[in-house]
Design a protein around this motif. Sequence first.
Motif, short mmCIF file in Angstrom:
data_model
loop_
_atom_site.label_atom_id
_atom_site.label_comp_id
_atom_site.label_asym_id
_atom_site.label_seq_id
_atom_site.Cartn_x
_atom_site.Cartn_y
_atom_site.Cartn_z
N ARG A 30 0.84 -1.19 0.00
CA ARG A 30 0.00 0.00 0.00
C ARG A 30 0.88 1.24 0.00
NH1 ARG A 30 -3.03 1.51 3.78
NH2 ARG A 30 -4.86 2.17 2.59
N ASP A 35 -2.90 4.82 -2.37
CA ASP A 35 -4.02 4.11 -1.76
C ASP A 35 -4.69 4.96 -0.69
OD1 ASP A 35 -3.79 1.35 -3.01
OD2 ASP A 35 -1.77 1.61 -2.19
N SER A 82 -7.02 6.73 -4.07
CA SER A 82 -8.14 5.80 -3.90
C SER A 82 -8.99 6.20 -2.70
CB SER A 82 -7.62 4.38 -3.71
OG SER A 82 -6.94 3.94 -4.87
#
Length: 336
Positions: A13, A75, A99
């Motif tokens: 991540r 992320d 995201s």
Amino acid sequence: MPDDVDEPSSAQRRVLVLGGTRWLGRAVAARHVEQGAEVVCLARGAGGVVAAGAHLVVGDRDRGGAYDALEGDWDEVVDVTWMPRHASSALDELADRASHWTFVSSVSAQRTEGAPIGADEDDELVPEDAAGEEYGGAKAWIEREARERLGERLAIVRPGLIGGPGDESDRFGYWVGRLALAGEGPVLVPARDQPTQVIDVRDLTAFLVDQAPARADVVNAVGAELTLHALIAIARQLTGHTGELILASDAELEAVGVGHWSGPRALPLTLPAALASHAQRSSARYRAAGGQHRPLRETLEAALADERARGLDRSSASRLSRADELAAIDSLASRA
């Protein structure tokens, strides 16, 4: 797939912390690192160092090109700013590459006067301040701007008063530090008991890292409600303070020039009576979402260690000095 061939591991991540060199931002970066994320902190690099394992990208958000060195998608983006121009430029540059986004707002974005006891996330916001001249209004403006740009990719977390190790505000640690400094001497205390709420920075950090990235809502991350006198009682036990508590009414404190909350002649954690409900907000959504409240004693113990390490009698622009406190106590005695 043959037994002797390892399955491909999931991609690491990528987390971007806008800031990350000071108290809360650095703690958030450190926890993400601990959980195996690739962590980048965008900061000027003048406010401190990044957490071990995080990577610093130097960028001044007051200048053009601040985000140019940031590559790829993210992320998770975490922003703790209260400056609308910083929030706006970050959204311009990064919203399409994130995201999920966590904005660390504040309960000060909600009205401080007239809120009902137990007010929750749906209580009124203060007027927005796009110029960034008023803290709560600036946070409210950023909340709306972020919602419009990010939609369901946004979590807004509104902390209340934050306490614990590393506190740069010099508010929460005042009482336990002052009682330790006073020893057998007197300590000035408001006669009016009043509600107070504090969330330990370690509990808030855990929520921001472990829960917030999976959320798309608003959460008031406030501490359990207690009273100031109860907090002082625990702090006295921890410090062994045996001196007298000099109780003064609001009118008496005002008469000797002692104010509320924060300032060079203020008693931290205190609020005017009209604002008492500001420290009585509901933590129901925070707790339902997995947020924790560690015992107040643990937070006070950490604050005391921090106070001692930094100097119990250090000067501060956020709290009443010991010399001014003793002068106020003498002045109150002469008025009696």
